[in-house]
Design an enzyme around this catalytic site. Structure first.
Site, PDB file in Angstrom:
ATOM      1  N   TYR A 155       0.810  -1.214   0.000  1.00 20.77           N
ATOM      2  CA  TYR A 155       0.000   0.000   0.000  1.00 20.77           C
ATOM      3  C   TYR A 155       0.845   1.267   0.000  1.00 20.77           C
ATOM      4  O   TYR A 155       0.301   2.375   0.056  1.00 20.77           O
ATOM      5  CB  TYR A 155      -0.955   0.006   1.193  1.00 20.77           C
ATOM      6  CG  TYR A 155      -2.074  -0.989   1.028  1.00 20.77           C
ATOM      7  CD1 TYR A 155      -1.797  -2.348   1.042  1.00 20.77           C
ATOM      8  CD2 TYR A 155      -3.387  -0.586   0.836  1.00 20.77           C
ATOM      9  CE1 TYR A 155      -2.805  -3.280   0.881  1.00 20.77           C
ATOM     10  CE2 TYR A 155      -4.399  -1.509   0.676  1.00 20.77           C
ATOM     11  CZ  TYR A 155      -4.099  -2.854   0.697  1.00 20.77           C
ATOM     12  OH  TYR A 155      -5.095  -3.781   0.530  1.00 20.77           O
ATOM     13  N   LYS A 202       3.363 -14.904   4.582  1.00 20.42           N
ATOM     14  CA  LYS A 202       3.747 -15.810   3.494  1.00 20.42           C
ATOM     15  C   LYS A 202       5.274 -15.883   3.508  1.00 20.42           C
ATOM     16  O   LYS A 202       5.942 -15.634   2.500  1.00 20.42           O
ATOM     17  CB  LYS A 202       3.200 -15.251   2.172  1.00 20.42           C
ATOM     18  CG  LYS A 202       3.339 -16.169   0.982  1.00 20.42           C
ATOM     19  CD  LYS A 202       2.265 -17.225   0.901  1.00 20.42           C
ATOM     20  CE  LYS A 202       2.472 -18.129  -0.304  1.00 20.42           C
ATOM     21  NZ  LYS A 202       1.545 -19.269  -0.317  1.00 20.42           N
ATOM     22  N   ASP A 235      -2.344 -18.348   3.062  1.00 22.12           N
ATOM     23  CA  ASP A 235      -3.358 -18.999   2.213  1.00 22.12           C
ATOM     24  C   ASP A 235      -4.168 -20.030   3.007  1.00 22.12           C
ATOM     25  O   ASP A 235      -5.402 -19.986   3.030  1.00 22.12           O
ATOM     26  CB  ASP A 235      -2.730 -19.619   0.949  1.00 22.12           C
ATOM     27  CG  ASP A 235      -1.367 -20.243   1.202  1.00 22.12           C
ATOM     28  OD1 ASP A 235      -0.938 -20.266   2.364  1.00 22.12           O
ATOM     29  OD2 ASP A 235      -0.740 -20.716   0.240  1.00 22.12           O
ATOM     30  N   ASP A 259      -6.303  -6.755   4.864  1.00 20.44           N
ATOM     31  CA  ASP A 259      -7.420  -6.196   4.106  1.00 20.44           C
ATOM     32  C   ASP A 259      -8.348  -7.330   3.665  1.00 20.44           C
ATOM     33  O   ASP A 259      -9.577  -7.270   3.827  1.00 20.44           O
ATOM     34  CB  ASP A 259      -6.838  -5.463   2.879  1.00 20.44           C
ATOM     35  CG  ASP A 259      -7.832  -4.553   2.212  1.00 20.44           C
ATOM     36  OD1 ASP A 259      -8.981  -4.482   2.679  1.00 20.44           O
ATOM     37  OD2 ASP A 259      -7.473  -3.912   1.211  1.00 20.44           O
ATOM     38  N   ASP A 263     -12.187  -8.818   5.623  1.00 21.33           N
ATOM     39  CA  ASP A 263     -13.477  -8.900   4.934  1.00 21.33           C
ATOM     40  C   ASP A 263     -14.020 -10.329   4.968  1.00 21.33           C
ATOM     41  O   ASP A 263     -15.228 -10.540   5.129  1.00 21.33           O
ATOM     42  CB  ASP A 263     -13.357  -8.414   3.480  1.00 21.33           C
ATOM     43  CG  ASP A 263     -13.594  -6.910   3.375  1.00 21.33           C
ATOM     44  OD1 ASP A 263     -13.428  -6.225   4.406  1.00 21.33           O
ATOM     45  OD2 ASP A 263     -13.933  -6.420   2.279  1.00 21.33           O
TER      46      ASP A 263
END
Ligand code: NAD
Length: 508
Positions: A155, A202, A235, A259, A263
């Site tokens: 970002y 990750k 993941d 992010d 959600d």
């Protein structure tokens, strides 16, 4: 309080403006100032509803409204926020914000990203709880808090097109940034009686960037011996969060993963429309719903104000008004239990839908009541969570050992390109050790099956015992330029206390 609005910008008529104004209030002496942004789309109506509940519950705040968002963008200010609003936000330090519409195209910047970064709001805290059976969900016991790093990662918005084929986005992860967010997650867990903190990264692939996040997590975890810890690769972690959320309690994770998983977590509870978020920093805090401005239902008095109202609850806890926050949250739960919901939750016919303002009235009518089935909340009075400082660090011995030169070249033969690079660099104190294409080694000894683009990384290393300088790097680039090599970017290779500060190519 019926809205009399058009369907494009929400509350735009005189009566609607009066509704907004009447929702604003200034409570008793010493009330902390709170900047209020009514936002766009459904923003004004859910903010008016939320403020009415806060006022009725006895919140002691002094509201100061600002205008940001669509109207400001349209006036030609591409940031969406005028200078005067920045001043108000910085002075008051607490912002209660309804969603904003970011106009498509035209170089408009996302106001949310701008505000989080400009105000240093490094922690994004999103509690995601199920409210079964009153809000249908596959996971009735879900109660997870996502603590998302809010300023770093992809970002940073540093992107470049380098060749015909290739664009890149820089992923920036910093040690102070990791320390702050990880420590904040543990402090949050401790202050809120949470049993476990899980990191999602990750680091099996991004060994330096995500590896740093995980290393910092592992360093800090022992300082909180009463809190259980674990780590999941993002993941499988996200999949488990969707399928078995009871495995998790507090999750701390870098910006992009946060992010996405926040959600997912909110949706798994039954509706993103219910989820609040707090953005916390050393210079202030911003509280908002996680959903957007829902322009298609704006001005119809059908939107669910719950996400924003619960963000208001988080704000009151932050301001030390735990008792008022508790009263609102419990009345809100009781309202759900009584079958009173807005249209988004009434689908399936389980309950009858009421409008935005009627829902707020129902919550107000239940202030002082506790839920009967759902667990009641009891926020603790106390100072807001402090902002952890990164530990001072010893400077490490940094040594230049080489340089990666990224080259734009249309060849499909790595051996030819390697020969040209070697010939050009013959006088430099570096030797070409590696050519990669999209990170895959193609020289020496590449495989013919590897698909190639026009973007190559040429690794030049100094021989052992030679300490190259910046001037040597500049001389190498000058030699490459003279040979017509189109270099598009360089990255110096350093060791820190003898440890390579760069990803190693295969066979290195
Ligand atoms: P959205 O969250 O506005 O809407 C997604 C869906 O959820 C729509 O069907 C909408 O009607 C519904 N919905 C959202 N909130 C609801 C509520 N409170 N009650 C009932 N239904 C609700 O997402 P979007 O459509 O992708 O974005 C719309 C605009 O919002 C865009 O301009 C986007 O940039 C902006 N946005 C702003 C924020 C913010 O300000 N924090 C966050 C996300 C999106």
């Amino acid at each position: 309080m019926k809205a009399d609005a058009d369907h494009t910008g929400g509350f735009t008529t005189m009566s609607a403006t009066l509704d907004q104004a009447s929702a604003l209030f200034s409570a008793g002496p010493g009330a902390p100032p709170v900047t209020i942004a009514f936002g766009d789309g459904i923003g004004p109506e859910i903010m008016a509803a939320s403020l009415r509940v806060l006022k009725a519950a006895g919140a002691n705040i002094a509201c100061e409204p600002i205008t940001i968002g669509e109207a400001v963008y349209r006036s030609g200010e591409t940031s969406g926020i005028p200078a005067a609003a920045w001043e108000t936000i910085r002075r008051n330090k607490v912002l209660f914000k309804a969603p904003i519409t970011t106009p498509q195209g035209g170089g408009y910047k996302s106001l949310n990203v701008t505000m989080r970064k400009a105000l240093g709001l490094f922690a994004n805290v999103r509690p995601c709880s199920a409210y079964a059976p009153f809000v249908p969900t596959l996971h009735p016991a879900m109660d997870v808090v996502i603590v998302r790093e809010n300023e770093e990662d992809l970002y940073a918005g540093i992107e470049h097109r380098q060749t015909d084929d290739v664009v890149q986005c820089l992923k920036l992860i910093t040690r102070p940034g990791c320390e702050r967010i990880v420590r904040y997650a543990f402090e949050y867990a401790r202050a809120n009686g949470r049993r476990k903190v899980t990191a999602f990264t990750k680091d099996n692939i991004m060994k330096l960037t995500d590896g740093l996040f995980r290393r910092v997590f592992d360093e800090i975890a022992p300082e909180y011996p009463e809190i259980e810890t674990d780590h999941w690769i993002i993941d499988i972690g996200a999949a488990k969060l969707a399928a078995q959320p009871d495995l998790f309690d507090v999750i701390v994770t870098p910006n992009l993963y946060g992010d996405i998983v926040s959600d997912i977590a909110a949706e798994v509870t039954g509706s993103v429309g219910l989820a609040p978020s707090a953005n916390i920093g050393p210079h202030g805090a911003m509280f908002e719903a996680i959903h957007g401005s829902a322009p298609t239902i704006a001005g119809q008095d059908v939107a669910n104000p719950s996400g924003l109202l619960l963000a208001g609850v988080m704000m009151l806890v932050h301001l030390g008004q735990a008792e008022v926050a508790t009263r609102i949250h419990n009345a809100w739960k009781r309202t759900l239990e009584d079958g009173i919901v807005t249209a988004d939750l009434a689908r399936g016919g389980a309950a009858e839908a009421v409008g935005t303002q009627a829902f707020a009235d129902a919550v107000i009518a239940r202030l002082g009541q506790a839920p009967r089935t759902l667990a009641p909340v009891a926020y603790q009075a106390g100072a807001p969570l402090g902002v952890p400082q990164a530990a001072p660090r010893r400077k490490q011995a940094k040594a230049l050992v080489g340089v990666d030169v990224f080259v734009h070249d249309d060849t499909t033969d790595p051996d030819t390109l390697a020969a040209r690079l070697q010939a050009a660099a013959v006088a430099a104190p570096f030797a070409l050790t590696l050519l990669t294409n999209r990170g895959v080694k193609v020289w020496p000894q590449g495989l013919p099956e590897t698909s190639l683009v026009d973007h190559w990384r040429a690794r030049f290393k100094a021989p052992d015992g030679v300490a190259p300088t910046h001037a040597d790097v500049a001389a190498l680039l000058a030699a490459l330029a003279a040979a017509g090599i189109d270099f598009v970017k360089t990255e110096q290779l350093y060791t820190f206390d003898g440890v390579a500060g760069y990803s190693l190519g295969q066979g290195e």
